[in-house]
Structures are given as structure tokens and as C-alpha cells.
Design a protein around this motif. Structure first.
Motif, PDB file in Angstrom:
ATOM      1  N   ALA A  97       0.849  -1.190   0.000  1.00 28.40           N
ATOM      2  CA  ALA A  97       0.000   0.000   0.000  1.00 28.40           C
ATOM      3  C   ALA A  97       0.884   1.239   0.000  1.00 28.40           C
ATOM      4  O   ALA A  97       1.901   1.289   0.687  1.00 28.40           O
ATOM      5  CB  ALA A  97      -0.910   0.012   1.222  1.00 28.40           C
ATOM      6  N   ILE A  98       0.477   2.222  -0.792  1.00 24.52           N
ATOM      7  CA  ILE A  98       1.107   3.542  -0.744  1.00 24.52           C
ATOM      8  C   ILE A  98       0.088   4.479  -0.113  1.00 24.52           C
ATOM      9  O   ILE A  98      -1.077   4.515  -0.513  1.00 24.52           O
ATOM     10  CB  ILE A  98       1.529   4.029  -2.140  1.00 24.52           C
ATOM     11  N   ARG A  99       0.548   5.221   0.896  1.00 25.57           N
ATOM     12  CA  ARG A  99      -0.328   6.129   1.632  1.00 25.57           C
ATOM     13  C   ARG A  99       0.219   7.544   1.574  1.00 25.57           C
ATOM     14  O   ARG A  99       1.424   7.750   1.597  1.00 25.57           O
ATOM     15  CB  ARG A  99      -0.436   5.695   3.095  1.00 25.57           C
ATOM     16  N   ARG A 100      -0.704   8.486   1.560  1.00 27.95           N
ATOM     17  CA  ARG A 100      -0.332   9.895   1.637  1.00 27.95           C
ATOM     18  C   ARG A 100      -0.511  10.356   3.082  1.00 27.95           C
ATOM     19  O   ARG A 100      -1.596  10.253   3.644  1.00 27.95           O
ATOM     20  CB  ARG A 100      -1.193  10.748   0.709  1.00 27.95           C
ATOM     21  N   LEU A 101       0.584  10.813   3.683  1.00 25.70           N
ATOM     22  CA  LEU A 101       0.565  11.378   5.029  1.00 25.70           C
ATOM     23  C   LEU A 101       0.876  12.867   4.922  1.00 25.70           C
ATOM     24  O   LEU A 101       1.275  13.356   3.856  1.00 25.70           O
ATOM     25  CB  LEU A 101       1.614  10.689   5.912  1.00 25.70           C
ATOM     26  N   ASP A 102       0.748  13.591   6.005  1.00 28.13           N
ATOM     27  CA  ASP A 102       1.106  15.011   6.006  1.00 28.13           C
ATOM     28  C   ASP A 102       2.561  15.212   5.601  1.00 28.13           C
ATOM     29  O   ASP A 102       2.910  16.199   4.967  1.00 28.13           O
ATOM     30  CB  ASP A 102       0.859  15.633   7.380  1.00 28.13           C
ATOM     31  N   SER A 103       3.413  14.252   5.954  1.00 28.61           N
ATOM     32  CA  SER A 103       4.842  14.354   5.664  1.00 28.61           C
ATOM     33  C   SER A 103       5.209  13.905   4.247  1.00 28.61           C
ATOM     34  O   SER A 103       6.338  14.090   3.822  1.00 28.61           O
ATOM     35  CB  SER A 103       5.623  13.510   6.675  1.00 28.61           C
TER      36      SER A 103
END
Length: 160
Positions: A97-103
Motif C-alpha cells: 500500500a502507498i499512503r499519503r501522510l502530512d509528511s
């Protein structure tokens, strides 16, 4: 062209939009990699899968699971890699899984059978690893080069 679930296949762009040309030493294959995701928006991610000359472009707002579509299964990946011979290259049904975080973006192996690597470093299952634009991801033996707009464009591409 926009495909279901917000996935886009990008069109060919002029030569001046090309970021780099990579010649693989053991073959005559020339891979052109672009870094023009800013043209599509901040959530755009482009992936060059194996020897594809055109990227698979997706809008990644929160998360995308990569794997193989399996008829009759209750769980399906958002990004089906079977058109890229995923089964024969060792990609699991629900591989990573690729996730978008604030960082920024992170990738996480979902306890796949044949592993996930970022720049030739094997990931431990369920331990997120930061991604940088231009990184090489391997899902089993399937190679993906990923491009996206980063929070800090001056990153050096190293992973801790």
C-alpha cells in the motif's frame, strides 16, 4: 484518459517535458521518465511499470493498494498489476500500500509472499517507508519507478 476509480493514463508529452532518459546497460531499451505531475495536481502519482514507455497515472488522495485482481475474492487491490504479468513476477493479491501522510508518501508491504523493496532495500511487513520522487520500487520481480510532487523538493532520496 480517465479510468475507473480516478486512475488516469497520461498522454504523450513533448520532448521538453521529459525529465531524463535511462539506457539499461544490458538491453537496447530506452526508458523515458517524466516528472510533470505538477500539470495534473498535487495528488498525482506517475508510475513507470517494468519497461512501459507511458506511465500509469493515478490520483492518490489517501491510499492505494497494489496487487492482482482475483475473481471471486472479497478484497481487491485498487491498482491491479496483472496487465504487467504480475502473477509470473511474484506479486501478491494484496501486495503493498502507498499512503499519503502530512509528511509525504510512504509505502508499506502487506506481508507479501515475495517482498517489497525500495531502492534495493527490502521492507519489513507493516513498517512504512518514506518515498521520494524517482524511487525504484520492486514488488516481487515487478519494477516500478514512481514520480510525484514532494513537500520538500530538495530531498536527497535516502531512506532511514
Amino acid at each position: 484518459m480517465i479510468l475507473s476509480d480516478g486512475i488516469q493514463q497520461s498522454a504523450t508529452l513533448p520532448q521538453d517535458m521529459m525529465n531524463s532518459i535511462q539506457v539499461e546497460s544490458n538491453t537496447a531499451t530506452i526508458r523515458r521518465h517524466t516528472k510533470h505531475t505538477h500539470l495534473f495536481g498535487t495528488d498525482t502519482v506517475e508510475m513507470y511499470i517494468d519497461n512501459a514507455t507511458e506511465p500509469l497515472t493515478i490520483q492518490l488522495v489517501r491510499q492505494a493498494v497494489f496487487g492482482r485482481y482475483t475473481p471471486g475474492s472479497m478484497s481487491q487491490p485498487r491498482i491491479d498489476l496483472e496487465p504487467y504479468r504480475a502473477y509470473s513476477k511474484g506479486v501478491s493479491r494484496m501486495h503493498a500500500a502507498i499512503r499519503r501522510l502530512d509528511s509525504g508518501l510512504v509505502i508499506e508491504d502487506l506481508q507479501s509472499s515475495n517482498g517489497t523493496w525500495v531502492n534495493m532495500v527490502r521492507l519489513q511487513p507493516y513498517h512504512p517507508c518514506p518515498l521520494h520522487s524517482g524511487d525504484i520500487i520492486n514488488l516481487g520481480k515487478l519494477e516500478i519507478q514512481i514520480f510525484f510532487g514532494e513537500q520538500n523538493e530538495s530531498t536527497n532520496g535516502t531512506h532511514n
